[in-house]
Design a protein around this motif. Structure first.
Motif: not given
Length: 241
Positions: A146-149, A152, A181, A237, A239-240
């Protein structure tokens, strides 16, 4: 109320009278059982005396508190058809099903729920816990793909840990959870007072921590725990940063 294990689920046995004087205590016991994250919380209500049918809504209230996180099913067990019919008449069964026995309740779980990955980290009561909490969020979200999060998540955990250090005498406990997710970032403390969003103090340029959390997450809340409370936020996803 007593607690026991039924397979891997938690079985609570309620007895006595359910009325305005016992409503909150029963609700909080069910919520606390759900926060331990068993596959389900079963409540045997066959020994419960409920003079006013409206009091059955206690179970709807408990389910509402845990519906977003940890999203643990709550089920009632009642072998008495007339009592089960009265519960259904109140509308409670739209959210909390009633089963005639424990076996039937467990069978209803056969389809299962998405697997959860969870880590619990005790942090010291020190300013250094802010950095440590951010580092743990980065590490575990990366481990769980979940690197994209991570950006946040770092902002949210910073606000939650800071609230514990500023408003309680507790050492914060960080809980991270991943299911599909969604990622939940939660911080526990030993102060039972619920976390509430307050108006910022210090002028228009200062924003309260929970206001930031609310703006960045899918949902957040404050849930009573066995020895205090858990303040949590769910991100996904959308909330990035």
């Amino acid at each position: 109320m007593t607690a026991a294990a039924a397979a891997s689920a938690c079985l609570l046995t309620a007895s006595g009278t359910l009325d305005s004087s016992t409503y909150l205590e029963l609700r909080d016991r069910v919520i606390k059982a759900a926060l331990d994250e068993p596959p389900a919380v079963l409540v045997d209500v066959s020994g419960l005396d409920v003079p006013a049918s409206s009091a059955w809504s206690v179970f709807t209230s408990a389910r509402w508190y845990v519906s977003t996180w940890p999203d643990i099913p709550i089920m009632l067990v009642c072998p008495h058809r007339d009592v089960a019919a009265r519960i259904a008449h109140t509308g409670v069964t739209r959210y909390v099903p009633v089963h005639p026995n424990v076996a039937a309740a467990l069978r209803s779980l056969a389809h299962g729920t998405p697997p959860r990955r969870r880590i619990r980290i005790e942090l010291p009561r020190a300013v250094s816990s802010l950095r440590r909490a951010r580092d743990h969020v980065a590490q575990w979200l990366s481990n769980w793909s979940h690197d994209e999060l991570i950006p946040t998540g770092k902002v949210i955990v910073d606000a939650l840990v800071e609230n514990v250090l500023r408003h309680t005498d507790s050492a914060p406990v960080l809980v991270l959870e991943s299911a599909d997710s969604a990622v939940t970032i939660a911080v526990q403390d030993t102060n039972p007072a619920p976390a509430v969003r307050r108006e910022a103090v210090g002028g228009p340029d200062r924003t309260s921590g929970l206001a930031v959390v609310g703006a960045l997450c899918r949902a957040w809340g404050s849930s009573p725990g066995p020895n205090g409370k858990t303040v949590w936020a769910v991100i996904g996803p959308g909330n990035r940063l």
